[in-house]
Design an enzyme around this catalytic site. Structure first.
Site, PDB file in Angstrom:
ATOM      1  N   ASP A  97       0.840  -1.194   0.000  1.00  0.00           N
ATOM      2  CA  ASP A  97       0.000   0.000   0.000  1.00  0.00           C
ATOM      3  C   ASP A  97       0.878   1.248   0.000  1.00  0.00           C
ATOM      4  O   ASP A  97       1.809   1.370   0.806  1.00  0.00           O
ATOM      5  CB  ASP A  97      -0.888  -0.003   1.250  1.00  0.00           C
ATOM      6  CG  ASP A  97      -1.751   1.241   1.343  1.00  0.00           C
ATOM      7  OD1 ASP A  97      -2.823   1.260   0.723  1.00  0.00           O
ATOM      8  OD2 ASP A  97      -1.350   2.202   2.038  1.00  0.00           O
ATOM      9  N   TYR A 155       3.245  10.261  -0.424  1.00  0.00           N
ATOM     10  CA  TYR A 155       4.331   9.766   0.420  1.00  0.00           C
ATOM     11  C   TYR A 155       5.666  10.117  -0.231  1.00  0.00           C
ATOM     12  O   TYR A 155       6.057   9.529  -1.237  1.00  0.00           O
ATOM     13  CB  TYR A 155       4.242   8.258   0.611  1.00  0.00           C
ATOM     14  CG  TYR A 155       3.016   7.762   1.353  1.00  0.00           C
ATOM     15  CD1 TYR A 155       2.223   8.620   2.108  1.00  0.00           C
ATOM     16  CD2 TYR A 155       2.650   6.422   1.305  1.00  0.00           C
ATOM     17  CE1 TYR A 155       1.108   8.164   2.783  1.00  0.00           C
ATOM     18  CE2 TYR A 155       1.536   5.951   1.988  1.00  0.00           C
ATOM     19  CZ  TYR A 155       0.772   6.819   2.713  1.00  0.00           C
ATOM     20  OH  TYR A 155      -0.335   6.361   3.389  1.00  0.00           O
ATOM     21  N   LYS A 158      10.269  -1.849  21.188  1.00  0.00           N
ATOM     22  CA  LYS A 158      11.616  -1.286  21.024  1.00  0.00           C
ATOM     23  C   LYS A 158      11.896  -0.147  21.994  1.00  0.00           C
ATOM     24  O   LYS A 158      13.045   0.094  22.369  1.00  0.00           O
ATOM     25  CB  LYS A 158      11.761  -0.800  19.577  1.00  0.00           C
ATOM     26  CG  LYS A 158      13.048  -0.055  19.264  1.00  0.00           C
ATOM     27  CD  LYS A 158      13.056   0.409  17.814  1.00  0.00           C
ATOM     28  CE  LYS A 158      14.301   1.227  17.492  1.00  0.00           C
ATOM     29  NZ  LYS A 158      14.302   1.694  16.081  1.00  0.00           N
TER      30      LYS A 158
END
Length: 312
Positions: free
Chosen positions: A52, A57, A213
């Protein structure tokens, strides 16, 4: 890898989709093209066939990088992209007009290096163009073979009245959803059931906070990472503390199932939102390997209820 056929289409996709925002190379810290391409190839090797992206972007860079990574593999994958966010003369605005849809698609096809897009999605509604005109334009492009199907993005319950007349037309819709962001949960469930569209979730790992994380000591981002900004609430203030509390529960569950913490976040969505697809961005192959651990198993009821309770 679990698969599903998108509603109102014949498109079969993996229930884990690689999100393309980091491939834009903007706002996610340092990214390296070779690692991004490696992530795409690793995804393919692990059974992910669904990718996607969007024309905004990285101002098209994500589509370019994805097209490069998929060169020679087009027949084996499903590509979803988006239109409707337009940037001109330094200004950003929404545009769903037929003229812009056709122009945006032309640019997307060129950047991706393909002659069709499997799923073309309205990134945001512009509040002006009638949905009837949007659907008519997309149907024409579908008839010409430029797209296979189409979907919606960033829609909510208040948009249902406008969409109801076009039930059976759209294959999918997507919105933000994760254990760190459940505000759209009721909308996702109601829209998918009543309007018969496949639900996609973006931000499925809470922009990374649900990977295990981070701790309160190491949440520190450079200025080239959007998560340094207060608007990305998952990494700031009380919301950060709440998310880290959720992650501690997730770590216990991950250890029990011998899965990654990210896999638990993904599995929760796949189990909790019926017939859903989870979008997860990735910058490197190791993140893909962690994400795909979310497929092929299920959380037991007790663990679903535990995660449900702690994340509210």
């Amino acid at each position: 890898m679990e698969e599903i056929v998108l509603k109102n289409s014949d498109i079969k996709v993996s229930r884990i989709c690689m999100g393309g925002c980091p491939m834009g190379g903007y706002g996610w810290g340092d990214t390296q093209e070779n690692e991004l391409i490696g992530a795409v190839h690793t995804a393919l090797e692990c059974g992910v066939n669904f990718f996607d992206t969007a024309d905004t972007y990285g101002l098209g860079q994500s589509e370019i990088t994805l097209g490069k990574a998929l060169e020679g593999k087009r027949q084996d994958v499903v590509i979803a992209s988006k239109f409707g966010v337009r940037i001109e003369n330094g200004k950003t605005f929404y545009d769903n007009t037929p003229q812009w849809i056709e122009k945006a698609l032309e640019g997307g096809l060129r950047r991706l290096g393909t002659d069709y897009i499997d799923l073309y999605q309205v990134h945001y509604r512009d509040g002006k163009t009638a949905l009837e005109d949007v659907v008519e334009t997309l149907e024409k492009l579908k008839a010409k073979g430029y797209i296979r199907s189409y979907g919606l993005s960033n829609i909510h319950k208040e948009d249902m009245e406008e969409i109801i007349p076009f039930t059976g037309k759209f294959a999918s819709f997507q919105d933000e959803y994760s254990l760190a962001c459940r505000k759209n949960e009721a909308d996702l469930l109601e829209i998918s059931e009543k309007l018969q569209m496949t639900p996609f979730t973006w931000g499925s790992l809470g922009q990374g906070i649900l990977t295990g994380k981070y701790t309160k000591e190491n949440v520190c981002f450079e200025s080239n990472d959007r998560r340094s900004r207060d608007i990305y609430v998952n990494f700031h203030g009380e919301k950060l503390m709440k998310n880290l509390e959720i992650v501690e529960y997730m770590k216990e569950i991950a250890e029990k199932y011998e899965k990654s913490v990210a896999a638990v976040a993904i599995r929760y969505i796949l189990d909790f939102i019926p017939e859903s697809v989870v979008l997860c961005g990735a910058k490197r192959p190791s993140q893909i390997l962690s994400n795909v651990e979310g497929s092929g198993w299920s959380l037991n009821r007790e663990d679903v209820e535990k995660l449900d309770g702690i994340s509210r």
